[in-house]
Design an enzyme around this catalytic site. Structure first.
Site, mmCIF file in Angstrom:
data_model
loop_
_atom_site.group_PDB
_atom_site.id
_atom_site.type_symbol
_atom_site.label_atom_id
_atom_site.label_comp_id
_atom_site.label_asym_id
_atom_site.label_seq_id
_atom_site.Cartn_x
_atom_site.Cartn_y
_atom_site.Cartn_z
ATOM 1 N N LYS A 1 1.518 -3.632 6.398
ATOM 2 C CA LYS A 1 1.866 -3.895 4.992
ATOM 3 C C LYS A 1 3.385 -3.815 4.790
ATOM 4 O O LYS A 1 3.956 -4.560 3.997
ATOM 5 C CB LYS A 1 1.139 -2.902 4.081
ATOM 6 C CG LYS A 1 -0.346 -3.187 3.977
ATOM 7 C CD LYS A 1 -0.585 -4.464 3.202
ATOM 8 C CE LYS A 1 -2.013 -4.925 3.199
ATOM 9 N NZ LYS A 1 -2.238 -6.127 2.407
ATOM 10 N N TYR B 1 -2.209 0.151 9.779
ATOM 11 C CA TYR B 1 -2.411 -0.551 8.502
ATOM 12 C C TYR B 1 -1.137 -0.499 7.661
ATOM 13 O O TYR B 1 -0.652 -1.523 7.168
ATOM 14 C CB TYR B 1 -3.593 0.081 7.744
ATOM 15 C CG TYR B 1 -3.691 -0.392 6.321
ATOM 16 C CD1 TYR B 1 -3.946 -1.731 6.038
ATOM 17 C CD2 TYR B 1 -3.514 0.491 5.249
ATOM 18 C CE1 TYR B 1 -4.026 -2.175 4.733
ATOM 19 C CE2 TYR B 1 -3.597 0.054 3.946
ATOM 20 C CZ TYR B 1 -3.851 -1.282 3.694
ATOM 21 O OH TYR B 1 -3.912 -1.719 2.401
ATOM 22 N N SER C 1 0.819 -1.217 0.000
ATOM 23 C CA SER C 1 0.000 0.000 0.000
ATOM 24 C C SER C 1 0.847 1.259 0.000
ATOM 25 O O SER C 1 1.960 1.277 0.544
ATOM 26 C CB SER C 1 -0.873 -0.011 1.258
ATOM 27 O OG SER C 1 -1.541 1.212 1.394
HETATM 28 N N1 UFG Z 1 -12.226 11.319 2.866
HETATM 29 C C1 UFG Z 1 -13.134 12.266 3.250
HETATM 30 N N2 UFG Z 1 -14.354 11.829 3.648
HETATM 31 C C2 UFG Z 1 -14.705 10.520 3.677
HETATM 32 C C3 UFG Z 1 -13.755 9.565 3.271
HETATM 33 C C4 UFG Z 1 -12.527 10.004 2.871
HETATM 34 O O1 UFG Z 1 -12.853 13.466 3.255
HETATM 35 O O2 UFG Z 1 -15.821 10.195 4.078
HETATM 36 C C5 UFG Z 1 -10.910 11.769 2.435
HETATM 37 C C6 UFG Z 1 -9.793 11.169 3.265
HETATM 38 O O3 UFG Z 1 -9.530 11.973 4.381
HETATM 39 C C7 UFG Z 1 -8.662 11.123 2.254
HETATM 40 C C8 UFG Z 1 -9.361 10.925 0.913
HETATM 41 O O4 UFG Z 1 -10.690 11.303 1.118
HETATM 42 O O5 UFG Z 1 -8.011 12.350 2.230
HETATM 43 C C9 UFG Z 1 -9.331 9.493 0.447
HETATM 44 O O6 UFG Z 1 -9.779 8.680 1.509
HETATM 45 P P1 UFG Z 1 -10.101 7.133 1.309
HETATM 46 O O7 UFG Z 1 -10.615 6.638 2.628
HETATM 47 O O8 UFG Z 1 -10.970 6.951 0.131
HETATM 48 O O9 UFG Z 1 -8.711 6.529 0.952
HETATM 49 P P2 UFG Z 1 -7.341 6.630 1.765
HETATM 50 O O10 UFG Z 1 -6.468 7.552 0.991
HETATM 51 O O11 UFG Z 1 -7.504 6.890 3.199
HETATM 52 O O12 UFG Z 1 -6.916 5.116 1.697
HETATM 53 C C10 UFG Z 1 -6.451 4.555 0.538
HETATM 54 C C11 UFG Z 1 -6.668 3.062 0.592
HETATM 55 C C12 UFG Z 1 -5.892 2.477 1.723
HETATM 56 C C13 UFG Z 1 -4.480 2.907 1.629
HETATM 57 C C14 UFG Z 1 -4.394 4.402 1.589
HETATM 58 C C15 UFG Z 1 -2.990 4.911 1.496
HETATM 59 O O13 UFG Z 1 -8.032 2.777 0.742
HETATM 60 O O14 UFG Z 1 -5.968 1.082 1.651
HETATM 61 O O15 UFG Z 1 -5.107 4.854 0.461
HETATM 62 O O16 UFG Z 1 -2.869 5.856 2.512
HETATM 63 F F1 UFG Z 1 -3.790 2.498 2.698
#
Ligand code: UFG
Length: 324
Positions: free
Chosen positions: A144, A140, A116
């Site tokens: 990984k 997490y 990841s």
């Molecule tokens: N976000 C919001 N509101 C939400 C959900 C997400 O503002 O309801 C924001 C998060 O803060 C982030 C962005 O949207 O800035 C993307 O969030 P996601 O939850 O969609 O994805 P992440 O970047 O947190 O996570 C993804 C993968 C993980 C991986 C990560 C790397 O899903 O498995 O990228 O940091 F680890």
């Protein structure tokens, strides 16, 4: 060739299973259905079970004459890992060790591993290439990274060759809406943008507008799930042909802020996205954007589906037509 796909009933795994089948590869999908959906296994043989069950793994490797493993099965939510780290170490680390031990004991030599972008933590520079230091800032990401280290050590000691893929933000759904993203609970941005626009609930929360980015919201690199599936095929081919191990960052090399995603979705769909700005989510780095030069150069990987418009359109079509 016979390939075992752990977590093949999950989001990325189900797209990969279908892609491998289209390439003429026999697949066996192993999934405990804790977050996967049996309906998403549209090809190959399905077995319900855990990759941490060493006896089961040895039985599958032997009876199905498995040549290689594509290992998706894991817990994969950053916020959940902050709240419940124990589950992540048990599943992503201990169970993976059982899987690797079973490979050693039965002579399976190749594995493609879902790592990841979370292994990098706060970037020191972007785009993040494979030489970038790995300092995860959430449990997490740490699990990984331990997986990547185990694979390096298992190559030295036991000759298991691996390809680790650091995905950035997997997104979009199959072009024909047959399979798609269906987490429960959903915590990823794009499906939540779509739900907020279509149903008004849950109303989208934007986590933080005070980051050091162009509009204060977090920047992420969104890459289409079908492009990721293709990378797994190319990665497996590469390590089998070269008898080596490699690590690749998989992203589009383009970053969008959360607010830009909302605006782009409103444009492609003609729908309004209701949202509130709330506080930061623990464990979120400000910016994550990949360099994909190495994957392009060594694997010949091409981004064919990862325009933001295609990602948002396929995700919307899936949500409107979803079967599970
Ligand atoms: N976000 C919001 N509101 C939400 C959900 C997400 O503002 O309801 C924001 C998060 O803060 C982030 C962005 O949207 O800035 C993307 O969030 P996601 O939850 O969609 O994805 P992440 O970047 O947190 O996570 C993804 C993968 C993980 C991986 C990560 C790397 O899903 O498995 O990228 O940091 F680890």
């Amino acid at each position: 060739m016979n390939v075992l796909i752990t977590g093949g009933a999950g989001y990325i795994g189900s797209h990969c299973n279908r892609y491998f089948h289209e390439k003429g590869i026999n697949t066996v999908v192993l999934d405990d259905l804790s977050d996967g959906h049996e309906e998403s296994v549209v090809a190959g043989k399905f077995i319900k079970g855990s990759f941490g069950d060493k006896a089961l793994m040895k039985k599958i490797f032997t009876e199905e004459k498995i040549d290689a493993v594509i290992h998706f099965a894991a817990f994969a939510s950053v916020p959940d890992s902050v709240a419940r780290p124990s589950r992540y170490y048990h599943n992503n680390v201990s169970n993976m060790l059982n899987l690797l031990d079973a490979m050693v004991e039965t002579g399976v030599k190749y594995i493609v591993f879902s790592s990841s972008a979370a292994t990098f933590g706060e970037p020191v520079y972007t785009p993040i290439d494979e030489k970038h230091p790995q300092n995860p800032i959430n449990p997490y990401g740490r699990t990984k990274l331990i997986g990547e280290h185990m694979l390096k050590e298992f190559e030295t000691a036991y000759g298991i060759h691996s390809c680790s893929f650091r995905y950035f933000n997997a997104s979009g759904c199959s072009h024909d809406s047959q399979i798609g993203e269906a987490h429960n609970p959903e915590c990823h941005l794009i499906p939540l943008v779509i739900k907020s626009a279509l149903y008004g609930e849950p109303k989208l929360k934007v986590f933080g507008d005070d980051y050091d980015t162009r509009d204060g919201s977090c920047v992420r690199d969104y890459v289409h799930v079908e492009d990721l599936a293709a990378a797994h095929y190319l990665g497996l081919k590469y390590i089998m042909e070269h008898n080596c191990s490699e690590q690749f960052n998989l992203g589009s090399q383009t970053g969008f802020t959360v607010l830009e995603i909302i605006k782009a979705f409103e444009k492609v769909s003609g729908l309004k996205v209701p949202y509130d700005i709330v506080g930061r989510r623990p464990g979120d780095p400000a910016v994550l954007v990949a360099s994909n030069e190495k994957a392009k150069k060594l694997l010949g990987w091409k981004l064919e589906q990862s325009s933001l418009e295609n990602i948002l359109t396929t995700a919307l079509n899936w949500e409107k037509n979803r079967k599970y």
